[in-house]
Design an enzyme around this catalytic site. Structure first.
Site, PDB file in Angstrom:
ATOM      1  N   ASP A  31     -13.111  23.403   3.359  1.00  0.00           N
ATOM      2  CA  ASP A  31     -14.335  23.257   2.013  1.00  0.00           C
ATOM      3  C   ASP A  31     -14.405  24.310   1.390  1.00  0.00           C
ATOM      4  O   ASP A  31     -13.121  25.641   1.425  1.00  0.00           O
ATOM      5  CB  ASP A  31     -15.149  22.920   2.845  1.00  0.00           C
ATOM      6  CG  ASP A  31     -16.230  22.373   2.250  1.00  0.00           C
ATOM      7  OD1 ASP A  31     -15.501  21.761   1.464  1.00  0.00           O
ATOM      8  OD2 ASP A  31     -17.542  20.977   2.885  1.00  0.00           O
ATOM      9  N   ASP A  35     -18.080  12.450  -1.053  1.00  0.00           N
ATOM     10  CA  ASP A  35     -19.020  12.936  -0.291  1.00  0.00           C
ATOM     11  C   ASP A  35     -19.524  11.598   0.391  1.00  0.00           C
ATOM     12  O   ASP A  35     -20.649  11.635   0.879  1.00  0.00           O
ATOM     13  CB  ASP A  35     -19.950  14.161  -0.302  1.00  0.00           C
ATOM     14  CG  ASP A  35     -19.422  15.465   0.310  1.00  0.00           C
ATOM     15  OD1 ASP A  35     -18.489  15.942   1.142  1.00  0.00           O
ATOM     16  OD2 ASP A  35     -20.365  16.531  -0.375  1.00  0.00           O
TER      17      ASP A  35
HETATM   18  C1  GLA Z   1     -19.441  19.522   1.364  1.00  0.00           C
HETATM   19  C2  GLA Z   1     -18.490  19.021   2.545  1.00  0.00           C
HETATM   20  C3  GLA Z   1     -19.260  17.761   3.678  1.00  0.00           C
HETATM   21  C4  GLA Z   1     -20.241  18.942   4.370  1.00  0.00           C
HETATM   22  C5  GLA Z   1     -20.283  19.956   3.541  1.00  0.00           C
HETATM   23  C6  GLA Z   1     -20.876  21.435   4.848  1.00  0.00           C
HETATM   24  O1  GLA Z   1     -20.171  18.822   1.042  1.00  0.00           O
HETATM   25  O2  GLA Z   1     -18.243  17.774   1.506  1.00  0.00           O
HETATM   26  O3  GLA Z   1     -18.790  16.539   3.932  1.00  0.00           O
HETATM   27  O4  GLA Z   1     -18.740  19.802   4.882  1.00  0.00           O
HETATM   28  O5  GLA Z   1     -20.098  20.550   2.818  1.00  0.00           O
HETATM   29  O6  GLA Z   1     -21.954  22.289   3.733  1.00  0.00           O
END
Ligand code: GLA
Length: 741
Positions: free
Chosen positions: A483, A553
């Site tokens: 990420d 997301d």
């Molecule tokens: C980001 C990712 C999510 C999740 C969060 C965790 O927003 O896109 O899918 O993994 O971080 O903190």
């Protein structure tokens, strides 16, 4: 301890020492030719010809980019350049392949440099060329200074995808500052009705399709974020107004393989010539080249399709699958995964994860992924990033018991990491506050309570490699969700001499690629997902090291229809993760059936992201059935040819997609209805891409086909007559599989 062994340390050092050599290799087996008589080069592949020539003053001019020409067709030599007026000198009105700022240039330069004496005039002329294994290398040199440029051309024979990049060499005795550098300039055939298609977005709202005429003046797509960004994606397509449609008409398209700040400039000059220049974003850019040093650009890939936007995407998808992705030309199919994020957020525990894993296994899930919250003091997003050791309060015996249980259940284990970041509240930041990107003595802006580590620094890269290597060596981990939850601010590198600090824009991303390559080299079984708070880092650069990507997301299954449509313009559904999550969905509070959520997600790489502790036996049964169906046809969805039959854009009440396998033995149709009204009946859907003579049996895997639908009919029947899926109600979905019999 592998990470402290001398071997590993030596590997780190040589890795980072050799960073500049990290070219982006490109397998090109195109027909590349040079006609000495008229000084014309050409590349041919899959119905595409790209040609350029050397003109009488030694400039390189574009001659053809489009459908293929016959081998012996008489391409014209590059015409003599001439000034248009006292205001517009020849170099600003000639379709040049690579033009430096100098000699009176007033259009977008491909390259702009500054000499130590303040001079900024650079005039590039042909200095030689080589026909190489990759294609063509053309050498240019300034008219007097020892500044040399190499243009590299390749073409993938199977897809006609052109690759272009450039490298500038400082062979003078003094430092040279590069202020602006593009991989290439591409000139479109002369026309006055071009429309530019591109993608914009924001967090939870990525992949919006945009269209605007290419009119006189410039259009700029860019990222100033230090990362790819979702505001603009480094992809474009250009069609002709009212001529280029979804399945018809010419489309020129391309994408820059770079995950740092980038820019694409679309210009229509005073004579109406359109050109596209793409490369490093000159915003805040400066790269000091010492004598003997060189700077290489990322690769700008470009293609042409006579078959509309659909044909352009299918070429891009095929190119990604056969050339770009790890495992190309045959990357592995994406396993069905479970991810814990929406179920538990930071509240992960051994017991809680085991309970979810046991339930996921009964559904047929193949990979169990524990998301954020497992490390350091990570109980919320205010602490822990940077400390990649297991949180012993949540996992008293480390990760081993959980992983062992996941493996016993027949699944692989995957883990979330965010290696480029640090929370101020972390042991790492307390020990190394200087490791973040910052301007000396200035505030350090936080985003999601975190700062960006300076990957341009060797010790930071060493730390990331060491932490991840330890994690992957000590635990049976098959997958990392990598990420990146914020963009840059205060882009400083105070430890370097002032003139070198802005190298950050290049070195960070190169080192990121090198770290990913090194992790993959040491742990070849480990797969990686590129995520950036959703779809903030999806591009052909990061895809060389990522088996899959997280597009957004936003897990609302209805929003996802449009986002998938936008995503699929540029990138293949076979890398796009899509989870089935809770209803009502957290984004829009919209309620949809489990079947609808599944069908929306099954158009990409399927995952489950809901809290399975809340599911009923009926929901388990539906999910189990649809996961089994997905596995039976995922090769078609992930690797097949995509036809966007009915667009979900512009408030369309319905949408449909079709994936056809490479052998054309199977096709999978998904159809969605937003809401019924006024007793409307749905139109029949005509399929595409089938073999007309082959007979296909239809089988609904969700919803039904109309009563009068034959069980078996020819490809011609399904393509010309079509199939009706009677959807009625709100947020309805159906899917069927067509198998050759
Ligand atoms: C980001 C990712 C999510 C999740 C969060 C965790 O927003 O896109 O899918 O993994 O971080 O903190």
């Amino acid at each position: 301890m592998p990470v402290t062994s001398l071997n590993r340390r030596a590997a780190c050092l040589s890795l980072l020492g050799g960073m500049a050599a990290l070219a982006v290799p490109f397998r090109s087996d195109a027909d590349a030719r040079f006609d000495e008589r008229i000084k014309v080069f050409r590349l041919d592949g899959d119905g595409v010809t790209y040609a350029f020539g050397i003109d009488s003053v030694g400039q390189i001019q574009a001659l053809h980019w489009g459908g293929s020409l016959a081998v012996d067709d008489p391409l014209p030599a590059a015409p003599n350049p001439s000034d248009f007026s006292g205001f517009d000198r020849a170099n600003s009105v000639t379709p040049l392949e690579y033009v430096a700022f100098g000699g009176g240039l007033v259009t977008e330069p491909s390259l702009k440099v500054a000499f130590p004496d303040g001079g900024r005039d650079l005039v590039l002329r042909y200095a030689g060329h080589e026909m190489t294994a990759e294609g063509i290398r053309v050498r240019l040199k300034d008219i007097s200074a020892e500044v040399h440029v190499e243009l590299t051309y390749g073409m993938d024979k199977a897809t006609g995808m052109l690759s272009r990049s450039a490298r500038v060499y400082n062979r003078t005795r003094r430092p040279l500052r590069i202020d602006q550098m593009a991989a290439a300039t591409l000139n479109l055939p002369f026309a006055d009705d071009y429309e530019l298609h591109y993608l914009t977005g924001r967090w939870a709202g990525e992949w919006t399709v945009q269209k605007r005429p290419l009119e006189a003046g410039s259009t700029v797509l860019e990222s100033r974020l230090g990362m790819t960004g979702s505001q603009n994606n480094p992809w474009f397509a250009v069609g002709r107004k009212d001529v280029s449609e979804e399945e018809n008409g010419p489309v020129w398209f391309g994408a820059l393989a770079w995950s740092g700040s980038w820019r694409m400039v679309f210009e229509k000059d005073i004579l109406g010539q359109s050109r596209i220049t793409a490369g490093y974003n000159p915003f805040d850019f400066a790269y000091l080249l010492k004598p003997g040093e060189s700077l290489e650009t990322p690769v700008f890939y470009a293609g042409y399709s006579p078959d509309g936007m659909g044909g352009a995407s299918r070429r891009m998808h095929r190119f990604q699958r056969t050339v770009i992705l790890p495992g190309a030309p045959a990357p592995k199919l994406r396993p069905v995964l479970y991810n814990s994020w929406e179920a538990t957020e930071f509240a992960v525990t051994e017991q809680g994860q085991v309970a979810l894993a046991e339930k996921a296994a009964t559904l047929g899930v193949e990979r169990f992924v524990m998301d954020d919250g497992w490390f350091g003091k990570r109980n919320n997003d205010r602490a822990g990033l940077g400390d990649w050791t297991v949180n012993r309060e949540k996992f008293p015996q480390g990760l081993t018991p959980l992983i062992r249980r996941v493996r016993e259940l027949g699944m692989e284990f995957g883990l979330w990491v965010e290696p480029e970041m640090v929370n101020p509240d972390s042991d790492l930041y307390r020990a190394h506050p200087d490791w973040v990107i910052n301007f000396k003595g200035r505030p350090r802006s936080e985003g999601r309570n975190q700062m960006v580590l300076n990957l341009a620094r060797k010790e930071v890269c060493d730390y990331i490699i060491k932490s991840l290597d330890l994690l992957l060596s000590e635990n049976d981990i098959a997958f990392l969700k990598w990420d990146h939850n914020r963009s840059w601010s205060e882009p400083g590198w105070p430890e370097r001499p002032v003139a070198e600090q802005q190298r950050l824009y290049v070195d960070y991303t190169r080192n990121l690629y090198a770290i990913l390559a090194e992790i993959r080299r040491r742990h070849p079984r480990v797969e990686i997902e590129s995520c950036a708070g959703g779809g903030g880092r999806v591009d052909l650069g990061i895809m060389r090291f990522s088996d899959q990507v997280w597009p957004t997301d936003n897990t609302d299954p209805f929003d996802r229809l449009k986002m998938r449509d936008g995503f699929s313009q540029a990138y293949m559904p076979g890398v796009m993760m899509a989870w089935v999550t809770a209803s009502p969905n957290w984004v829009n509070k919209r309620s949809t059936s489990l079947e609808y959520r599944f069908l929306s997600a099954m158009q990409g790489c399927l995952g489950i992201g809901d809290n399975l502790n809340h599911w009923t036996p009926d929901e388990f049964a539906t999910a189990k059935r649809l996961i089994a169906e997905y596995k039976a046809m995922r090769a078609t969805v992930q690797r097949g040819d995509l036809y966007r039959l009915i667009s979900p854009q512009d408030n369309s009440p319905r949408s449909a997609t079709l994936s056809v396998s490479g052998t054309r033995r199977q096709a999978v149709l998904f159809a969605f209805l937003h809401s019924s009204s006024k007793f409307e009946t749905a139109p029949r859907i005509q399929l595409r891409g089938l073999e007309p003579q082959t007979r296909y049996a239809v089988r609904a895997i969700a919803g039904t086909v109309a009563d009068d639908t034959p069980k078996v009919a020819s490809g011609a029947y399904w393509m010309n007559h079509g199939v009706k899926l009677p959807l009625r109600g709100d947020f309805q979905a159906a899917a069927c599989v067509f198998d050759a019999v």
